[in-house]
Design a protein around this motif. Structure first.
Motif, PDB file in Angstrom:
ATOM      1  N   ALA A  93       8.364  10.524   4.647  1.00 50.71           N
ATOM      2  CA  ALA A  93       9.452   9.845   4.065  1.00 50.71           C
ATOM      3  C   ALA A  93       9.285   8.712   3.060  1.00 50.71           C
ATOM      4  O   ALA A  93      10.105   8.583   2.205  1.00 50.71           O
ATOM      5  CB  ALA A  93      10.272   9.384   5.459  1.00 50.71           C
ATOM      6  N   ILE A  94       8.215   8.140   3.486  1.00 48.97           N
ATOM      7  CA  ILE A  94       8.008   6.913   2.514  1.00 48.97           C
ATOM      8  C   ILE A  94       7.788   7.499   0.779  1.00 48.97           C
ATOM      9  O   ILE A  94       8.605   7.052  -0.060  1.00 48.97           O
ATOM     10  CB  ILE A  94       6.703   6.024   2.650  1.00 48.97           C
ATOM     11  CG1 ILE A  94       6.762   5.407   4.063  1.00 48.97           C
ATOM     12  CG2 ILE A  94       6.394   5.156   1.759  1.00 48.97           C
ATOM     13  CD1 ILE A  94       5.830   4.681   4.568  1.00 48.97           C
ATOM     14  N   THR A  95       6.840   8.473   0.766  1.00 50.64           N
ATOM     15  CA  THR A  95       6.813   9.052  -0.579  1.00 50.64           C
ATOM     16  C   THR A  95       7.918   9.528  -1.151  1.00 50.64           C
ATOM     17  O   THR A  95       8.151   9.289  -2.275  1.00 50.64           O
ATOM     18  CB  THR A  95       5.522   9.975  -0.589  1.00 50.64           C
ATOM     19  OG1 THR A  95       5.741  10.580   0.573  1.00 50.64           O
ATOM     20  CG2 THR A  95       4.266   9.367  -0.965  1.00 50.64           C
ATOM     21  N   ASN A  96       8.752  10.532  -0.313  1.00 52.43           N
ATOM     22  CA  ASN A  96       9.908  10.947  -0.796  1.00 52.43           C
ATOM     23  C   ASN A  96      10.707  10.040  -1.203  1.00 52.43           C
ATOM     24  O   ASN A  96      11.558  10.258  -2.251  1.00 52.43           O
ATOM     25  CB  ASN A  96      10.454  11.934   0.199  1.00 52.43           C
ATOM     26  CG  ASN A  96       9.888  13.315   0.281  1.00 52.43           C
ATOM     27  OD1 ASN A  96       9.234  13.723  -0.819  1.00 52.43           O
ATOM     28  ND2 ASN A  96       9.997  14.033   1.016  1.00 52.43           N
ATOM     29  N   ALA A  97      11.032   9.078  -0.615  1.00 54.66           N
ATOM     30  CA  ALA A  97      11.849   7.894  -0.897  1.00 54.66           C
ATOM     31  C   ALA A  97      11.749   7.287  -2.313  1.00 54.66           C
ATOM     32  O   ALA A  97      12.705   6.990  -2.904  1.00 54.66           O
ATOM     33  CB  ALA A  97      11.936   6.854   0.367  1.00 54.66           C
ATOM     34  N   ILE A  98      10.315   6.889  -2.530  1.00 49.33           N
ATOM     35  CA  ILE A  98      10.224   6.284  -3.843  1.00 49.33           C
ATOM     36  C   ILE A  98      10.263   7.111  -4.719  1.00 49.33           C
ATOM     37  O   ILE A  98      10.740   6.787  -5.762  1.00 49.33           O
ATOM     38  CB  ILE A  98       8.782   5.562  -3.496  1.00 49.33           C
ATOM     39  CG1 ILE A  98       9.045   4.477  -2.539  1.00 49.33           C
ATOM     40  CG2 ILE A  98       8.353   4.832  -4.885  1.00 49.33           C
ATOM     41  CD1 ILE A  98       7.974   3.448  -2.266  1.00 49.33           C
ATOM     42  N   ARG A  99       9.882   8.339  -4.566  1.00 49.75           N
ATOM     43  CA  ARG A  99      10.017   9.585  -5.776  1.00 49.75           C
ATOM     44  C   ARG A  99      11.510   9.773  -5.942  1.00 49.75           C
ATOM     45  O   ARG A  99      11.842   9.889  -7.082  1.00 49.75           O
ATOM     46  CB  ARG A  99       9.531  10.692  -5.043  1.00 49.75           C
ATOM     47  CG  ARG A  99       8.128  10.864  -5.418  1.00 49.75           C
ATOM     48  CD  ARG A  99       7.719  11.877  -4.737  1.00 49.75           C
ATOM     49  NE  ARG A  99       6.462  12.637  -5.321  1.00 49.75           N
ATOM     50  CZ  ARG A  99       5.787  13.920  -5.058  1.00 49.75           C
ATOM     51  NH1 ARG A  99       6.641  14.589  -4.491  1.00 49.75           N
ATOM     52  NH2 ARG A  99       5.075  14.319  -5.566  1.00 49.75           N
ATOM     53  N   ASP A 100      12.267   9.561  -4.857  1.00 50.54           N
ATOM     54  CA  ASP A 100      13.818   9.882  -5.062  1.00 50.54           C
ATOM     55  C   ASP A 100      14.410   8.451  -5.870  1.00 50.54           C
ATOM     56  O   ASP A 100      15.311   8.805  -6.841  1.00 50.54           O
ATOM     57  CB  ASP A 100      14.547   9.911  -3.921  1.00 50.54           C
ATOM     58  CG  ASP A 100      14.488  11.201  -3.222  1.00 50.54           C
ATOM     59  OD1 ASP A 100      13.858  12.369  -3.875  1.00 50.54           O
ATOM     60  OD2 ASP A 100      14.592  11.497  -2.024  1.00 50.54           O
ATOM     61  N   MET A 109       0.733  -1.258   0.094  1.00 47.32           N
ATOM     62  CA  MET A 109      -0.044   0.138  -0.028  1.00 47.32           C
ATOM     63  C   MET A 109       0.970   1.187  -0.029  1.00 47.32           C
ATOM     64  O   MET A 109       0.624   2.189  -0.752  1.00 47.32           O
ATOM     65  CB  MET A 109      -0.840  -0.003   1.195  1.00 47.32           C
ATOM     66  CG  MET A 109      -2.261  -0.871   0.844  1.00 47.32           C
ATOM     67  SD  MET A 109      -3.021  -1.039   2.541  1.00 47.32           S
ATOM     68  CE  MET A 109      -3.974   0.574   2.778  1.00 47.32           C
ATOM     69  N   ALA A 110       1.894   1.289   0.811  1.00 51.70           N
ATOM     70  CA  ALA A 110       2.836   2.413   0.947  1.00 51.70           C
ATOM     71  C   ALA A 110       3.500   2.651  -0.438  1.00 51.70           C
ATOM     72  O   ALA A 110       3.647   3.698  -1.016  1.00 51.70           O
ATOM     73  CB  ALA A 110       3.885   2.184   2.014  1.00 51.70           C
ATOM     74  N   GLY A 111       3.888   1.383  -1.108  1.00 51.50           N
ATOM     75  CA  GLY A 111       4.374   1.677  -2.414  1.00 51.50           C
ATOM     76  C   GLY A 111       3.403   2.131  -3.421  1.00 51.50           C
ATOM     77  O   GLY A 111       3.893   3.082  -4.169  1.00 51.50           O
ATOM     78  N   SER A 112       2.238   1.925  -3.341  1.00 48.48           N
ATOM     79  CA  SER A 112       1.155   2.042  -4.450  1.00 48.48           C
ATOM     80  C   SER A 112       0.946   3.575  -4.210  1.00 48.48           C
ATOM     81  O   SER A 112       0.473   4.231  -5.250  1.00 48.48           O
ATOM     82  CB  SER A 112       0.003   1.160  -4.588  1.00 48.48           C
ATOM     83  OG  SER A 112      -0.725   1.387  -3.336  1.00 48.48           O
ATOM     84  N   VAL A 138       3.469   5.319  -6.238  1.00 52.42           N
ATOM     85  CA  VAL A 138       3.514   5.143  -7.587  1.00 52.42           C
ATOM     86  C   VAL A 138       2.475   5.821  -8.258  1.00 52.42           C
ATOM     87  O   VAL A 138       2.499   6.591  -9.253  1.00 52.42           O
ATOM     88  CB  VAL A 138       3.251   3.683  -8.006  1.00 52.42           C
ATOM     89  CG1 VAL A 138       3.074   3.342  -9.375  1.00 52.42           C
ATOM     90  CG2 VAL A 138       4.617   2.737  -7.522  1.00 52.42           C
ATOM     91  N   GLY A 139       1.218   6.199  -7.355  1.00 52.50           N
ATOM     92  CA  GLY A 139       0.162   6.763  -8.124  1.00 52.50           C
ATOM     93  C   GLY A 139       0.678   8.181  -8.067  1.00 52.50           C
ATOM     94  O   GLY A 139       0.259   8.990  -9.074  1.00 52.50           O
ATOM     95  N   LEU A 140       1.200   8.894  -7.146  1.00 53.19           N
ATOM     96  CA  LEU A 140       1.786  10.168  -7.132  1.00 53.19           C
ATOM     97  C   LEU A 140       2.614  10.340  -8.168  1.00 53.19           C
ATOM     98  O   LEU A 140       2.573  11.416  -9.190  1.00 53.19           O
ATOM     99  CB  LEU A 140       2.199  10.577  -5.934  1.00 53.19           C
ATOM    100  CG  LEU A 140       1.338  11.245  -4.685  1.00 53.19           C
ATOM    101  CD1 LEU A 140       2.321  11.590  -3.540  1.00 53.19           C
ATOM    102  CD2 LEU A 140       0.732  12.306  -4.955  1.00 53.19           C
ATOM    103  N   LEU A 141       3.501   9.395  -8.510  1.00 55.23           N
ATOM    104  CA  LEU A 141       4.553   9.555  -9.393  1.00 55.23           C
ATOM    105  C   LEU A 141       3.838   9.475 -10.994  1.00 55.23           C
ATOM    106  O   LEU A 141       4.342  10.319 -11.714  1.00 55.23           O
ATOM    107  CB  LEU A 141       5.717   8.409  -9.318  1.00 55.23           C
ATOM    108  CG  LEU A 141       6.651   8.611 -10.230  1.00 55.23           C
ATOM    109  CD1 LEU A 141       7.900   9.235  -9.284  1.00 55.23           C
ATOM    110  CD2 LEU A 141       7.104   7.171 -10.892  1.00 55.23           C
ATOM    111  N   VAL A 142       2.849   8.565 -10.918  1.00 56.62           N
ATOM    112  CA  VAL A 142       2.162   8.462 -12.433  1.00 56.62           C
ATOM    113  C   VAL A 142       1.688  10.078 -12.932  1.00 56.62           C
ATOM    114  O   VAL A 142       2.067  10.273 -13.838  1.00 56.62           O
ATOM    115  CB  VAL A 142       1.335   7.393 -12.382  1.00 56.62           C
ATOM    116  CG1 VAL A 142       0.608   7.355 -13.823  1.00 56.62           C
ATOM    117  CG2 VAL A 142       2.009   6.124 -12.394  1.00 56.62           C
TER     118      VAL A 142
END
Lengths: 152, 261
Positions: free
Chosen positions: B212-219, A120-123, A126-130
């Motif tokens: 931190a989680i979102t920033n990490a994956i974006r980085d 869930m944390a990953g998705s 990914v959603g924000l990134l897309v």
């Protein structure tokens, strides 16, 4: 009606987080709106359509989209809207239940919940990134069109 | 003379970068801001490398007699302050588009660095509302609502006082969630609230490392692997500290003969 209540809950808790994160005063309402809408999308998906994982993805897409639009309209950085907006989606409940199962020694349940929490944390990201990369493509394309129009 | 100007530009750009990094901005945004500020001062060669714990910046004016300058800035302590990010962003836009002098820019950046978050009572109220409504969102009942309200305020106050003592983030997360879980269990046991689960989740949500989680994956996906790893490790350890804090208290509660409702 339940979803209206869910919207209110999401909205108010995002207001709280906007204050904790020092969002500028003029943007608190907008970022809370983003959070509320994101939470409603997540709650709808979780209960009626497709499950929590898809819900996280779609909700963070909506958060990214609204944040992109608002950042364009109000000339702010998109971060001001996305960070309070995604906080309701971050799986705190998943973390709690994983811990609870670990304490009770139900390892298989803990592994299932833990994996789902991570996914869930990953998705969310990914959603924000897309959505973010779509916005970037849009800006570069419109920039190119403007330059071509200016030349001709 | 030229060297003095370059030095001032470096200090200005590094201060802007430091403020942004301490407020929890993404890597690419910090690098972009620093590069823009230096380019606006007619520096053709700028190379900047930002990690969550330090900024490396080197620049060269070009020409035969110019020297290359390299500065390193160590960054300590991170938090989330979106107001500062937005203001520095506005500042860099102004600095690039108008002919603001370096001294005036420095003054404005120092003002931004000293700007305070909202008043303490307002933040406590915000934390209490966030905790209470998260409790409702995760299927808490009306009876749980006031408990979560009070517990949210109390645990946020505890985390603020931990910041005063400058303890590390692990101890802070551990103690705050242990405190919140203990109060939630007591509330459920004395019949003030119906379930301890939603109340604890509400209090956990105040400390989860969402940023931190979102920033990490974006980085990671922007191929800043080093910062991505650092941020992912940060998020992981914060999550571990929260889970152990709540877990230890619940386990002790069960061992001492209570049951988790």
């Amino acid at each position: 009606m339940t979803y209206f209540l869910q919207f209110i809950f999401g909205f108010v808790s995002t207001v709280g987080f906007a204050i904790l994160f020092h969002v500028p005063k003029r943007n608190i309402f907008m970022s809370s709106l983003v959070g509320g809408v994101g939470w409603v999308v997540f709650a709808y998906c979780r209960n009626d359509y497709g499950g929590a994982l898809l819900g996280c993805f779609l909700a963070s897409c909506v958060v990214g989209l609204l944040a992109g639009i608002f950042s364009r309209v109000y000339k702010e950085t998109a971060t001001v809207y996305t960070i309070p907006g995604i906080i309701p989606l971050v799986p705190g409940a998943g973390m709690y239940y994983t811990t609870l199962y670990l304490i009770n020694g139900e390892l298989s349940k803990a592994a299932t919940t833990g994996t789902q929490t991570l996914l869930m944390a990953g998705s969310i990201s990914v959603g924000l990134l897309v959505v973010g990369s779509f916005f970037k493509m849009h800006y570069t394309l419109t920039g190119k069109f403007k330059r071509i129009i200016k030349k001709t | 003379m030229m060297k003095q100007v370059q030095k001032r530009i470096i200090i200005l750009a590094l201060l802007a970068g430091e403020i942004m990094m301490k407020s929890g901005a993404e890597i690419y945004r910090v690098e972009d801001t620093i590069t823009r500020i230096c380019r606006a001062c007619n520096i053709p060669y700028v190379e900047v490398f930002v990690t969550p714990t330090g900024i490396f910046l080197s620049l060269d004016k070009g020409g035969d007699d110019s020297e290359m300058f390299t500065f390193i800035k160590r960054i300590k302590g991170t938090g989330t302050d979106l107001g500062k990010i937005s203001e520095v962003n506005q500042f860099s836009r102004d600095f690039v588009s108008t002919d603001l002098s370096i001294e005036d820019g420095m003054k404005r950046l120092k003002q931004i660095a000293q700007s305070k978050p909202y008043y303490l009572w307002l933040r406590i109220l915000g934390a209490a509302f966030a905790c209470a409504f998260f409790c409702l969102m995760f299927k808490g009942t009306i009876k749980d609502f006031p408990c979560a309200f009070v517990i949210g305020a109390a645990s946020y106050l505890l985390s603020v006082s931990f910041e005063q003592f400058e303890t590390n983030y692990f101890i802070k997360g551990f103690c705050c969630t242990a405190f919140a879980a203990f109060l939630a269990l007591i509330c459920a046991a004395t019949g003030l609230g119906d379930n301890s689960g939603p109340i604890t989740i509400g209090a956990l949500m105040l400390f989860v490392p969402g940023v931190a989680i979102t920033n990490a994956i974006r980085d990671f996906l922007a191929s800043d692997m080093l910062s991505g790893l650092a941020r992912a490790a940060e998020a992981f350890f914060v999550a571990i500290s929260l889970a152990t804090g709540a877990g230890v208290v619940m386990r002790l509660w069960v061992l001492l003969g209570g049951n988790i409702i």
